[in-house]
Design a protein around this motif. Structure first.
Motif, PDB file in Angstrom:
ATOM      1  N   THR A  56       0.833  -1.205   0.000  1.00 53.80           N
ATOM      2  CA  THR A  56       0.000   0.000   0.000  1.00 53.80           C
ATOM      3  C   THR A  56       0.865   1.252   0.000  1.00 53.80           C
ATOM      4  O   THR A  56       0.721   2.137  -0.851  1.00 53.80           O
ATOM      5  N   PHE A  57       1.772   1.332   0.961  1.00 55.43           N
ATOM      6  CA  PHE A  57       2.615   2.515   1.082  1.00 55.43           C
ATOM      7  C   PHE A  57       3.606   2.624  -0.073  1.00 55.43           C
ATOM      8  O   PHE A  57       3.910   3.726  -0.550  1.00 55.43           O
ATOM      9  N   ALA A  58       4.126   1.481  -0.533  1.00 54.20           N
ATOM     10  CA  ALA A  58       5.055   1.514  -1.667  1.00 54.20           C
ATOM     11  C   ALA A  58       4.356   2.043  -2.918  1.00 54.20           C
ATOM     12  O   ALA A  58       4.934   2.824  -3.687  1.00 54.20           O
ATOM     13  N   ALA A  59       3.103   1.622  -3.130  1.00 55.08           N
ATOM     14  CA  ALA A  59       2.351   2.098  -4.297  1.00 55.08           C
ATOM     15  C   ALA A  59       2.133   3.604  -4.217  1.00 55.08           C
ATOM     16  O   ALA A  59       2.324   4.331  -5.200  1.00 55.08           O
ATOM     17  N   GLN A  60       1.719   4.091  -3.038  1.00 45.37           N
ATOM     18  CA  GLN A  60       1.497   5.524  -2.882  1.00 45.37           C
ATOM     19  C   GLN A  60       2.788   6.301  -3.100  1.00 45.37           C
ATOM     20  O   GLN A  60       2.815   7.328  -3.791  1.00 45.37           O
ATOM     21  N   ARG A  61       3.868   5.804  -2.520  1.00 41.65           N
ATOM     22  CA  ARG A  61       5.155   6.489  -2.627  1.00 41.65           C
ATOM     23  C   ARG A  61       5.624   6.556  -4.078  1.00 41.65           C
ATOM     24  O   ARG A  61       6.076   7.600  -4.558  1.00 41.65           O
ATOM     25  N   TYR A  62       5.506   5.427  -4.776  1.00 43.30           N
ATOM     26  CA  TYR A  62       5.996   5.393  -6.152  1.00 43.30           C
ATOM     27  C   TYR A  62       5.161   6.300  -7.058  1.00 43.30           C
ATOM     28  O   TYR A  62       5.697   7.092  -7.831  1.00 43.30           O
ATOM     29  N   LEU A  63       3.844   6.174  -6.977  1.00 42.74           N
ATOM     30  CA  LEU A  63       2.985   6.955  -7.872  1.00 42.74           C
ATOM     31  C   LEU A  63       3.123   8.456  -7.614  1.00 42.74           C
ATOM     32  O   LEU A  63       3.131   9.255  -8.555  1.00 42.74           O
ATOM     33  N   SER A  64       3.243   8.831  -6.353  1.00 39.24           N
ATOM     34  CA  SER A  64       3.288  10.259  -6.041  1.00 39.24           C
ATOM     35  C   SER A  64       4.685  10.846  -6.190  1.00 39.24           C
ATOM     36  O   SER A  64       4.846  11.944  -6.746  1.00 39.24           O
ATOM     37  N   GLU A  65       5.711  10.121  -5.740  1.00 36.65           N
ATOM     38  CA  GLU A  65       7.064  10.677  -5.741  1.00 36.65           C
ATOM     39  C   GLU A  65       7.797  10.458  -7.058  1.00 36.65           C
ATOM     40  O   GLU A  65       8.481  11.347  -7.553  1.00 36.65           O
ATOM     41  N   ARG A  66       7.678   9.255  -7.628  1.00 40.75           N
ATOM     42  CA  ARG A  66       8.446   8.943  -8.826  1.00 40.75           C
ATOM     43  C   ARG A  66       7.668   9.241 -10.105  1.00 40.75           C
ATOM     44  O   ARG A  66       8.223   9.696 -11.095  1.00 40.75           O
ATOM     45  N   ARG A  67       6.361   8.969 -10.081  1.00 46.71           N
ATOM     46  CA  ARG A  67       5.526   9.251 -11.248  1.00 46.71           C
ATOM     47  C   ARG A  67       4.884  10.639 -11.187  1.00 46.71           C
ATOM     48  O   ARG A  67       4.277  11.085 -12.156  1.00 46.71           O
TER      49      ARG A  67
END
Length: 401
Positions: free
Chosen positions: A207-218
């Motif tokens: 859950t947190f990895a998905a949020q982090r990736y989509l918001s920070e990297r994408r």
């Protein structure tokens, strides 16, 4: 978003592909309405070899990847022109300054969307580079989740979980990008962020990895909601979100009873046990969620039914022995789930989630809502032949209030 003649749109793509000083990465995928390319997907980037700078093209068929390097200049131009002549339905091109997405419309035009990259993006040309990590080991989310130590190094005992997170993020990345490029998933804004719900989120690793990736990297605005039956998980995850500065909501309750203020854009259900996966899929269909990623866990329900239902001839040997019956139940359950989702208007891919060396529960159902139901009788025929009653079939048959 602008619509322009296809040749003009592809000319923009060509210019970026051949810009060896600016190109970060490019992907061609999908098919056009009237034709399909010979490759499922192609990826391009520039690499520095002993023989000089080359354009590296990786072509993916149904089972493997084929890599070829083309020298800069005429050879690279010829290779690019050959790819652009193929009927790919989508192109996504990342340069140091921007991301360009091109989708071929039903009329054969190019729908082009360009997004500026804030702060630029590094151009990596090393041929023997280490495997690119979607989230680096020292990202604060891994330390907060207990996967990494205080120095930002993944703990040896947690390396399998880290690989699972990485594999999931790669699937999520491709799925979101493709669904947006094809117009199945909307492009979020700060005022209306992408709404992601994780049903059965547990301790929130993915859950947190998905949020982090989509918001920070994408760089996509994201609003996250996690649902789990345990109040302890709700409190733990809410505390973690506050520590990480993540805007998220966590709810304690069953998947079937979870109430959201708005229907989600993306539904995750990762390793929800047995029929909890069916509950999650039924909720996703009820919400008409554009993108669904579900990794089933155990499959006890159908396995138990196969122990008492007479097997159709000549397939009794498939369920005579316990271990074979369990494995067949896994396959049959996910086959029926895929058929029901297709009947509900989704395009469904059944794929490997993570290498089976790391977990035996490695099947993932990816469903993209197209709104075009498949009226095949396969589901009814299979259920009748095996004398079973799948949970998801019963849930979808219930009237929706």
């Amino acid at each position: 978003m602008s619509t322009q003649p296809l040749d003009d749109g592809l000319a923009r793509v060509r210019a970026d592909l051949l810009a060896e000083d600016r190109l970060v990465r490019a992907v061609g995928s999908g098919r056009r309405r009237s034709a399909a390319p010979p490759w499922r997907r192609v990826e391009l980037r520039w690499v520095d070899l002993k023989a000089g700078r080359h354009l590296q093209i990786v072509r993916y068929d149904a089972t493997q990847a084929h890599t070829a390097n083309h020298a800069g200049g005429g050879a690279a131009e010829e290779a690019v022109d050959a790819l652009l002549a193929e009927p790919f339905g989508n192109w996504t091109v990342e340069t140091a300054e921007r991301q360009l997405s091109l989708r071929v419309t039903k009329k054969g035009d190019a729908a082009v969307h360009m997004t500026a990259r804030t702060g630029g993006a590094p151009v990596e040309r090393s041929h023997d580079r280490a495997k690119e990590r979607l989230l680096p080991e020292d990202d604060p989310v891994f330390t907060a989740l207990g996967l990494a130590d205080a120095q930002g190094r993944i703990k040896p005992s947690r390396m399998a979980k880290y690989r699972q997170v990485e594999d999931f993020l790669r699937i999520l990345d491709r799925s979101v990008a493709d669904a947006m490029a094809k117009g199945h998933l909307r492009r979020p804004t700060e005022a209306d962020p992408l709404r992601v719900v994780d049903l059965g989120c547990g301790n929130g690793y993915l859950t947190f990895a998905a949020q982090r990736y989509l918001s920070e990297r994408r760089e996509l605005p994201v609003r996250l909601t996690g649902v789990d039956v345990k109040e302890q998980s709700r409190d733990h995850n809410a505390s973690l979100a506050r520590a990480l500065g993540i805007e998220a909501t966590f709810v304690a309750g069953t998947i079937g009873s979870a109430e959201l203020d708005r229907a989600p854009d993306v539904v995750l259900a990762l390793h929800a046990c047995d029929t909890a996966t069916d509950d999650a899929l039924a909720r996703a269909v009820g919400w008409a969620a554009p993108l669904v990623l579900a990794a089933p866990c155990c499959h006890h329900d159908i396995a138990a039914q196969l122990r008492t239902a007479p097997a159709p001839a000549p397939y009794s040997s498939l369920v005579r022995d316990g271990i074979l019956r369990e494995r067949f139940a896994d396959t049959l359950t996910d086959t029926l789930r895929a058929l029901l989702l297709r009947r509900a208007g989704y395009r469904v891919d059944v794929m490997e989630f993570v290498d089976s060396r790391h977990t035996p529960r490695n099947t993932l159902l990816r469903a993209v809502r197209t709104g075009k139901p498949d009226d095949s009788a396969e589901y009814d025929d299979l259920v009748a032949a095996w004398g079973i009653s799948p949970r998801l079939g019963a849930l979808l048959a219930e009237p929706r209030g």
